[in-house]
Design an enzyme around this catalytic site. Sequence first.
Site, PDB file in Angstrom:
ATOM      1  N   SER A  29       0.723  -1.192   0.093  1.00 44.03           N
ATOM      2  CA  SER A  29      -0.063  -0.066   0.016  1.00 44.03           C
ATOM      3  C   SER A  29       1.038   1.216   0.112  1.00 44.03           C
ATOM      4  CB  SER A  29      -1.012   0.246   1.147  1.00 44.03           C
ATOM      5  OG  SER A  29      -1.557   1.250   1.226  1.00 44.03           O
TER       6      SER A  29
ATOM      7  N   HIS B 116      -1.330  -1.176  -4.384  1.00 41.81           N
ATOM      8  CA  HIS B 116      -2.684  -0.923  -3.742  1.00 41.81           C
ATOM      9  C   HIS B 116      -2.474   0.610  -3.554  1.00 41.81           C
ATOM     10  CE1 HIS B 116      -6.050  -1.858  -1.515  1.00 41.81           C
ATOM     11  NE2 HIS B 116      -5.608  -0.804  -0.471  1.00 41.81           N
TER      12      HIS B 116
ATOM     13  N   ASP C  41      -4.655   3.893  -1.983  1.00 36.71           N
ATOM     14  CA  ASP C  41      -5.897   4.138  -1.308  1.00 36.71           C
ATOM     15  C   ASP C  41      -6.164   5.702  -1.391  1.00 36.71           C
ATOM     16  OD1 ASP C  41      -6.056   1.718   0.443  1.00 36.71           O
ATOM     17  OD2 ASP C  41      -4.233   2.366   1.224  1.00 36.71           O
TER      18      ASP C  41
ATOM     19  N   MET D  98      -8.981   8.325  -0.295  1.00 33.13           N
ATOM     20  CA  MET D  98      -9.618   8.899   0.956  1.00 33.13           C
ATOM     21  C   MET D  98     -10.215  10.447   0.700  1.00 33.13           C
ATOM     22  SD  MET D  98      -7.468   7.520   4.015  1.00 33.13           S
ATOM     23  CE  MET D  98      -6.692   6.065   3.977  1.00 33.13           C
TER      24      MET D  98
ATOM     25  N   HIS E 237      -8.445   1.527  -4.369  1.00 34.98           N
ATOM     26  CA  HIS E 237      -9.472   1.082  -3.225  1.00 34.98           C
ATOM     27  C   HIS E 237      -9.987   2.482  -2.919  1.00 34.98           C
ATOM     28  CE1 HIS E 237      -9.878   0.220   1.242  1.00 34.98           C
ATOM     29  NE2 HIS E 237     -11.068   0.344   0.738  1.00 34.98           N
TER      30      HIS E 237
ATOM     31  N   MET F 185     -12.082   4.974  -0.756  1.00 36.40           N
ATOM     32  CA  MET F 185     -12.743   5.246   0.358  1.00 36.40           C
ATOM     33  C   MET F 185     -13.590   6.383   0.157  1.00 36.40           C
ATOM     34  SD  MET F 185      -9.811   3.571   2.674  1.00 36.40           S
ATOM     35  CE  MET F 185      -8.724   3.459   1.404  1.00 36.40           C
TER      36      MET F 185
ATOM     37  N   MET G  16     -11.833  -5.610   4.980  1.00 35.87           N
ATOM     38  CA  MET G  16     -11.249  -4.716   5.845  1.00 35.87           C
ATOM     39  C   MET G  16     -10.887  -5.242   7.181  1.00 35.87           C
ATOM     40  SD  MET G  16     -10.165  -1.814   3.847  1.00 35.87           S
ATOM     41  CE  MET G  16      -9.501  -1.369   5.360  1.00 35.87           C
TER      42      MET G  16
ATOM     43  N   ASP H 298      -7.138  -6.394   3.943  1.00 36.29           N
ATOM     44  CA  ASP H 298      -6.424  -4.913   4.101  1.00 36.29           C
ATOM     45  C   ASP H 298      -6.446  -4.119   5.391  1.00 36.29           C
ATOM     46  OD1 ASP H 298      -5.480  -2.434   3.366  1.00 36.29           O
ATOM     47  OD2 ASP H 298      -7.083  -1.625   2.194  1.00 36.29           O
TER      48      ASP H 298
HETATM   49  C1  DX5 Z   1      -6.681   1.813   5.435  1.00 33.18           C
HETATM   50  C2  DX5 Z   1      -5.967   1.483   4.050  1.00 33.18           C
HETATM   51  C3  DX5 Z   1      -4.871   0.361   3.935  1.00 33.18           C
HETATM   52  C4  DX5 Z   1      -3.588   0.899   4.667  1.00 33.18           C
HETATM   53  C5  DX5 Z   1      -3.205  -0.341   5.130  1.00 33.18           C
HETATM   54  O1  DX5 Z   1      -7.938   2.493   5.375  1.00 33.18           O
HETATM   55  O2  DX5 Z   1      -7.213   0.933   3.315  1.00 33.18           O
HETATM   56  O3  DX5 Z   1      -4.932   0.122   2.469  1.00 33.18           O
HETATM   57  O4  DX5 Z   1      -2.815   1.421   3.583  1.00 33.18           O
HETATM   58  O5  DX5 Z   1      -2.096  -0.011   5.855  1.00 33.18           O
HETATM   59  P1  DX5 Z   1      -1.467  -0.932   6.973  1.00 33.18           P
HETATM   60  O6  DX5 Z   1      -0.888  -2.190   6.237  1.00 33.18           O
HETATM   61  O7  DX5 Z   1      -0.346  -0.200   7.583  1.00 33.18           O
HETATM   62  O8  DX5 Z   1      -2.338  -1.401   8.118  1.00 33.18           O
HETATM   63 ZN    ZN Z   2      -6.769   0.158   1.316  1.00 34.28          ZN
END
Ligand code: DX5
Ligand code: ZN
Length: 216
Positions: A8, A33, A35, A37, A66, A68, A137, A175
């Site tokens: 990630s 990956h 993310d 947000m 991903h 969010m 998750m 994840d």
């Molecule tokens: C959290 C993200 C993850 C995050 C995971 O909301 O969706 O992808 O980057 O990070 P770690 O592996 O540090 O928990």
């Molecule tokens: Zn993620």
Amino acid sequence: MSSIIAPSILAADFGNLQRDCEMVNNSKADWFHLDIMDGVFVPNISYGMPIINTINKIATKTLDVHLMIVDPDRYIETFKKIGADILTVHFEACTHLHRTIQNIKANGMKAGVALNPHTSAHLLSDVLNDIDLVLVMSVNPGFGGQSFIENTYQKIKDLKKMREESRSDFIIEIDGGVNSTNAPKLIEVGADALVAGSFVFKSENPTKTIEDLKNC
Ligand code: DX5
Ligand code: ZN
């Protein structure tokens, strides 16, 4: 077959983004990956289109995006244009999930659905044959570096059983809080793909950490 490893980028050093992306290119990792947000669906804002565009120019591997964010339908075409190969939306953010899934696939991407820790796998029973991936998750979404939630194992088992019964073939991806301690059990109960942020990028040798996860 070994599991898919998806570092990630949220945990990467953004001052050295090119270096960290090249590390992933040259490692045993399978996917990037990414993310996204929005500060509304989750209480944090990560990065957006220009960063993904930049990563896409460097990355030689699948971009696993991903989202969010609320109302993800607004950006499906844009994410395709900037390089997303897999686009995952949150079950909790989609009023018309079936329509959203079809829209992602019509735009030439694989469609994933993410489940928050409190969301039952069984809520996906009517779309199992429409989706390419379920993202479980194992932390509450919004931040890297949180502790793994143990209930995840049961949810993976549920999804595996549902996949067999429905004769579907979606990938089960995990994840949040993934490390080399929980990875073997995650794979044993049915995980196909593991996302790891902090565990990879905060380690002394990220390339080796990725390889260790791959060998789990
Ligand atoms: C959290 C993200 C993850 C995050 C995971 O909301 O969706 O992808 O980057 O990070 P770690 O592996 O540090 O928990
Ligand atoms: Zn993620």
